[in-house]
Design a protein around this motif. Structure first.
Motif, PDB file in Angstrom:
ATOM      1  N   VAL B 370       0.310  -6.423  30.902  1.00  0.00           N
ATOM      2  CA  VAL B 370       1.160  -6.926  31.231  1.00  0.00           C
ATOM      3  C   VAL B 370       2.284  -6.371  31.233  1.00  0.00           C
ATOM      4  O   VAL B 370       3.243  -5.602  31.720  1.00  0.00           O
ATOM      5  CB  VAL B 370       1.177  -8.071  30.440  1.00  0.00           C
ATOM      6  CG1 VAL B 370       2.658  -8.804  30.341  1.00  0.00           C
ATOM      7  CG2 VAL B 370       0.641  -9.368  30.797  1.00  0.00           C
ATOM      8  N   ALA B 371       1.626  -5.568  29.466  1.00  0.00           N
ATOM      9  CA  ALA B 371       2.801  -4.862  28.931  1.00  0.00           C
ATOM     10  C   ALA B 371       2.503  -3.113  30.092  1.00  0.00           C
ATOM     11  O   ALA B 371       4.192  -2.570  30.352  1.00  0.00           O
ATOM     12  CB  ALA B 371       2.835  -3.831  27.343  1.00  0.00           C
ATOM     13  N   ARG B 372       2.068  -2.825  30.992  1.00  0.00           N
ATOM     14  CA  ARG B 372       2.534  -1.401  31.408  1.00  0.00           C
ATOM     15  C   ARG B 372       3.047  -1.593  32.837  1.00  0.00           C
ATOM     16  O   ARG B 372       3.669  -1.127  33.538  1.00  0.00           O
ATOM     17  CB  ARG B 372       0.735  -0.894  31.512  1.00  0.00           C
ATOM     18  CG  ARG B 372       0.264  -0.044  30.156  1.00  0.00           C
ATOM     19  CD  ARG B 372      -0.253   0.720  30.286  1.00  0.00           C
ATOM     20  NE  ARG B 372      -0.648   1.267  28.597  1.00  0.00           N
ATOM     21  CZ  ARG B 372      -2.052   0.531  28.274  1.00  0.00           C
ATOM     22  NH1 ARG B 372      -2.724   0.287  29.325  1.00  0.00           N
ATOM     23  NH2 ARG B 372      -1.898   0.922  27.339  1.00  0.00           N
ATOM     24  N   LEU B 373       1.947  -2.919  33.182  1.00  0.00           N
ATOM     25  CA  LEU B 373       2.373  -2.863  35.095  1.00  0.00           C
ATOM     26  C   LEU B 373       3.426  -3.929  35.279  1.00  0.00           C
ATOM     27  O   LEU B 373       4.505  -3.538  36.268  1.00  0.00           O
ATOM     28  CB  LEU B 373       1.846  -3.892  35.540  1.00  0.00           C
ATOM     29  CG  LEU B 373       0.089  -2.957  35.431  1.00  0.00           C
ATOM     30  CD1 LEU B 373      -1.302  -3.803  36.337  1.00  0.00           C
ATOM     31  CD2 LEU B 373       0.025  -1.608  35.791  1.00  0.00           C
ATOM     32  N   SER B 374       3.726  -4.786  34.039  1.00  0.00           N
ATOM     33  CA  SER B 374       5.379  -5.527  34.246  1.00  0.00           C
ATOM     34  C   SER B 374       6.393  -5.136  33.111  1.00  0.00           C
ATOM     35  O   SER B 374       7.435  -5.125  34.212  1.00  0.00           O
ATOM     36  CB  SER B 374       4.702  -6.839  33.976  1.00  0.00           C
ATOM     37  OG  SER B 374       5.792  -8.270  34.949  1.00  0.00           O
ATOM     38  N   LEU B 375       6.455  -5.014  31.921  1.00  0.00           N
ATOM     39  CA  LEU B 375       7.411  -4.609  31.278  1.00  0.00           C
ATOM     40  C   LEU B 375       8.088  -2.082  31.329  1.00  0.00           C
ATOM     41  O   LEU B 375       8.248  -2.504  30.777  1.00  0.00           O
ATOM     42  CB  LEU B 375       6.983  -4.858  29.709  1.00  0.00           C
ATOM     43  CG  LEU B 375       7.408  -6.128  29.916  1.00  0.00           C
ATOM     44  CD1 LEU B 375       6.499  -6.429  28.481  1.00  0.00           C
ATOM     45  CD2 LEU B 375       8.689  -6.932  29.434  1.00  0.00           C
ATOM     46  N   ASN B 376       6.662  -2.218  32.124  1.00  0.00           N
ATOM     47  CA  ASN B 376       6.161  -0.338  31.852  1.00  0.00           C
ATOM     48  C   ASN B 376       7.168   0.157  30.757  1.00  0.00           C
ATOM     49  O   ASN B 376       7.529   1.050  30.458  1.00  0.00           O
ATOM     50  CB  ASN B 376       7.506  -0.172  33.458  1.00  0.00           C
ATOM     51  CG  ASN B 376       7.765  -0.725  34.435  1.00  0.00           C
ATOM     52  OD1 ASN B 376       6.187  -0.869  34.919  1.00  0.00           O
ATOM     53  ND2 ASN B 376       8.520  -1.225  34.677  1.00  0.00           N
ATOM     54  N   LEU B 377       6.335  -0.681  29.662  1.00  0.00           N
ATOM     55  CA  LEU B 377       6.084   0.469  28.300  1.00  0.00           C
ATOM     56  C   LEU B 377       5.215   1.026  28.277  1.00  0.00           C
ATOM     57  O   LEU B 377       4.408   1.391  29.379  1.00  0.00           O
ATOM     58  CB  LEU B 377       5.478  -1.009  26.949  1.00  0.00           C
ATOM     59  CG  LEU B 377       6.308  -2.698  27.524  1.00  0.00           C
ATOM     60  CD1 LEU B 377       6.216  -3.541  25.962  1.00  0.00           C
ATOM     61  CD2 LEU B 377       8.325  -1.359  27.280  1.00  0.00           C
ATOM     62  N   PRO B 378       5.512   2.263  27.213  1.00  0.00           N
ATOM     63  CA  PRO B 378       4.654   3.705  27.577  1.00  0.00           C
ATOM     64  C   PRO B 378       3.285   3.544  26.613  1.00  0.00           C
ATOM     65  O   PRO B 378       3.305   2.324  26.288  1.00  0.00           O
ATOM     66  CB  PRO B 378       6.044   4.261  25.906  1.00  0.00           C
ATOM     67  CG  PRO B 378       6.832   3.416  25.653  1.00  0.00           C
ATOM     68  CD  PRO B 378       6.197   2.021  26.565  1.00  0.00           C
ATOM     69  N   LYS B 379       2.845   4.014  26.843  1.00  0.00           N
ATOM     70  CA  LYS B 379       1.543   4.178  26.402  1.00  0.00           C
ATOM     71  C   LYS B 379       1.073   4.327  25.092  1.00  0.00           C
ATOM     72  O   LYS B 379       1.842   5.522  24.793  1.00  0.00           O
ATOM     73  CB  LYS B 379       0.257   5.094  26.925  1.00  0.00           C
ATOM     74  CG  LYS B 379      -0.938   4.458  28.567  1.00  0.00           C
ATOM     75  CD  LYS B 379      -1.425   5.020  29.063  1.00  0.00           C
ATOM     76  CE  LYS B 379      -1.902   3.935  30.404  1.00  0.00           C
ATOM     77  NZ  LYS B 379      -3.200   4.768  31.201  1.00  0.00           N
ATOM     78  N   GLY B 380      -0.071   3.818  24.099  1.00  0.00           N
ATOM     79  CA  GLY B 380       0.379   4.427  23.314  1.00  0.00           C
ATOM     80  C   GLY B 380      -0.024   6.054  22.971  1.00  0.00           C
ATOM     81  O   GLY B 380      -0.961   6.775  23.990  1.00  0.00           O
TER      82      GLY B 380
END
Lengths: 304, 380
Positions: B370-380
């Protein structure tokens, strides 16, 4: 089943965005602190947006799309009350409509600023002109002008309208909350992508990203449930379920978005409060999640 | 946007219900899908064969493989009704949802000719050999090796947490075929007969059910090279697609909703209170179940619209379903009190609430998606 926007609905949304880019937004909303944006409502009425549910081929689902866009643009006007709730109960409605819950604890949004009120009490639904109510304004920092409304005289709207008013109001609340949540979560996602601490964007830490991902799930759940309930407006269980979930989820969104945004989030300048403060009002309306949930259970599992 | 079922979809639901009533075993209970006895396995196989004859086992498959090109919506309806009836297809839901489609997409003509009729006729059980002791959420860390030796692969390694391995005819096995490649490269898919020499299945005692999970050991197992699915060392995309299909393949929300109804009915029958506190709990649980339902619907639409692209809605629906199941379990315990622990439906719901966030990609992995695909948050 087809859960994507039709070409007409997509066009509706694009047109709304064009209007709101010109005539809404957080700055304009702030400037109208204790007022209602009548010019905006007039523009929406002229364009047919307020009557989209009652025009030929229109549905309550279309009205939900109008509400979503209005709330995303921080419109300072009771769009949902007019375009969604009044559309469900009245053949024609004045420009500014307020919704009154006669529970003694209840506050009314835009109290004293409306042309008329739809009133929900234990006897059903009724309609009162502005001159037929007494209003005591309450100072509010919660994103809406608030006040207490005492109804002196009102016209009953007929049998069965109480349930319809409650259900439409619940769908409206869910739609408003879903849009406010989406704005808050989107704003926060952008913030945690650019805010760097300890050498990394804070959104790359799982403590932050998981908190926000759960908020995203709650937001999508609220939006989709509101749409589903609007598509079947006679199903009072769906409406109550939409409001129950939305009111629960709204609390989560306020906590999560402010927590990961930190101190900048509570400033007026930043704009997160434009949505989160409103969520405080919306989630407590009609008695809040507890009352929605109890009502839902009584609908689903009536006393044998 | 339209939330209504078409007349055809409603008729299909009625046909499925009718088939369950006619061919399902009246004794089929909440945990029987685990096939804990040979008799249950045979009951399950007979039911699937009957479904196949009615055209209800693989309706979403193309006509050339025994289906009728039914929409993913009908696949969802099938899953709702089956899962609501304690999944009398047992593990065959996997065959229908993703194993068969994976073979259609990547299989050789010979593989299609062998496997697809077996699946379409309801004749076979499959298990999936994915997780390993040191490769769970980080599946790409798997070490089970398949070394090419002439016309065979020699497989050595261990799989774990494998459902249905005790009854399976075939294993959809992931193994490393290039140990020198980067983690996500060098993995291949093999369609392995479970009666191959060198395979040992051990049941892992656990709280979720008698036979629900297993260890599967591979010791010098010779697998014919014709069992390779897709290109060698190119199995990762195949896996991702398979897991995305699995995420919306099981209508767990339907079972959860029915378990909630049962908890309320049983609590009332037992004379337990159903006042404002209990109504509040039950109402909230119902709302969460209905949200899980609509988010699963949104995930099906995404599957139709997005094709093979990223599918954040699949993970969103999975997170919501986990939350709904946990709500139902907690509410059942509150409504029924301790008798919930010995009530078959409530007991199953409580067990499911413990395990549902682990299988098919953990809850935390879904949040990462969800963080990556929907919110486009950066990877750790």
């Amino acid at each position: 089943m087809l859960l994507q926007l039709t070409a007409d609905q997509d066009q509706l949304r694009q047109s709304l965005r064009v209007l709101f880019d010109r005539q809404a937004g957080w700055e304009r909303s702030r400037s109208l602190e204790n007022d209602v944006d009548r010019p905006l409502l007039s523009s929406m009425q002229q364009a047919g947006f307020l009557d989209v549910a009652s025009t030929e081929g229109g549905t309550l689902l279309d009205a939900v799309l109008v509400v979503e866009e209005a709330e995303a643009a921080c419109a300072r006007a009771p769009v949902a009350a007019r375009a969604l709730v009044a559309a469900r109960l009245l053949d024609s409605a004045p420009l500014v409509v307020g919704l009154v819950d006669t529970d003694p604890c209840a506050l009314t949004r835009y109290a004293g600023l409306c042309d008329a009120y739809l009133v929900l009490d234990s006897g059903g639904a009724s309609y009162a002109e502005a001159a037929q109510v007494d209003v005591t304004p309450e100072p509010s920092r919660w994103g809406y002008p608030l006040g207490r409304v005492r109804v002196r005289r009102a016209a009953r709207l007929g049998s069965g309208t109480g349930g319809r008013l409650l259900a439409a109001w619940q769908v409206a609340l869910a739609a408003e909350m879903g849009a406010a949540m989406r704005r808050a979560v989107d704003l926060t996602a952008t913030y945690v992508t650019h805010r760097t601490q300890f050498g990394r964007p804070i959104g790359s830490y799982q403590a932050v990203s998981h908190a926000l991902s759960e908020a995203k799930v709650a937001t999508e759940g609220t939006i989709w449930m509101a749409r589903r309930a609007a598509a079947d407006p006679d199903d009072t269980i769906l409406a109550a379920a939409a409001a129950t979930y939305a009111a629960d989820a709204a609390g989560l969104i306020v906590q999560r978005t402010h927590q990961v945004t930190g101190a900048i989030g509570i400033t007026r300048e930043y704009g997160l409060v434009a949505s989160t403060m409103r969520l405080g009002v919306l989630r407590s309306e009609l008695g809040g999640p507890r009352r929605h949930a109890i009502g839902l259970a009584e609908l689903r599992w009536p006393q044998p | 946007m339209n939330f209504e079922w078409t007349a055809e979809e409603q008729a299909f639901r009625e046909a499925v219900r009718d088939a369950i009533a006619r061919y399902g075993s009246p004794e089929w209970g909440p945990r029987d899908f685990e096939l804990t006895t040979p008799e249950l396995a045979e009951t399950c196989r007979a039911f699937c064969r009957a479904l196949a004859k009615e055209g209800l086992l693989t309706p979403n498959w193309p006509k050339e493989y025994g289906g009728r090109d039914a929409s993913p919506w009908e696949q969802l309806i099938l899953s709702e009704e089956m899962h609501g009836a304690f999944e009398p297809r047992g593990p065959q839901y996997m065959n229908v949802n993703w194993i068969g489609p994976a073979i259609m997409a990547y299989g050789t003509p010979r593989q299609k000719e062998l496997h697809l009729p077996l699946i379409a006729n309801g004749d076979v059980f499959w298990c999936q050999g994915f997780s390993e002791p040191d490769a769970g959420s980080d599946l790409s860390a798997m070490r089970t090796a398949a070394v090419r030796d002439g016309d065979t692969y020699v497989v050595n390694g261990q799989k774990i947490w494998t459902s249905y391995a005790h009854a399976a005819d075939y294993c959809f096995l992931l193994a490393r075929t290039d140990p020198t490649a980067e983690a996500r490269r060098g993995i291949s898919a093999l369609l392995v007969p479970m009666d191959s020499a060198g395979i040992e299945v051990r049941t892992i005692p656990n709280i979720a059910g008698a036979h629900v999970i297993h260890e599967v050991f591979f010791r010098d197992v010779h697998v014919d090279a014709s069992c390779l699915l897709g290109a060698e060392n190119d199995g990762w995309a195949l896996v991702l697609n398979s897991l995305a299909n699995e995420r919306i393949g099981i209508a767990r929300f339907e079972r959860s909703a029915r378990a909630l109804d049962a908890a309320v009915a049983n609590a009332r029958q037992a004379g337990r209170p159903f006042g404002p506190c209990e109504k509040e709990l039950a109402g909230r649980a119902l709302a969460y179940n209905e949200v899980a339902r609509v988010l699963n619907y949104a995930a099906v639409q995404e599957r139709i619209s997005a094709g093979e692209g990223p599918r954040p809605a699949a993970s969103i629906s999975r997170v919501a379903t986990v939350t709904a199941i946990r709500r139902t379990a907690e509410t059942s315990l509150e409504l029924l009190g301790q008798p919930a622990l010995v009530d078959p439906e409530a007991d199953e719901q409580l067990a499911t609430a413990t395990t549902v966030a682990i299988a098919a990609g953990s809850y935390e992995m879904q949040l990462n998606n969800v963080a990556r695909l929907s919110l486009n948050l950066p990877k750790g």
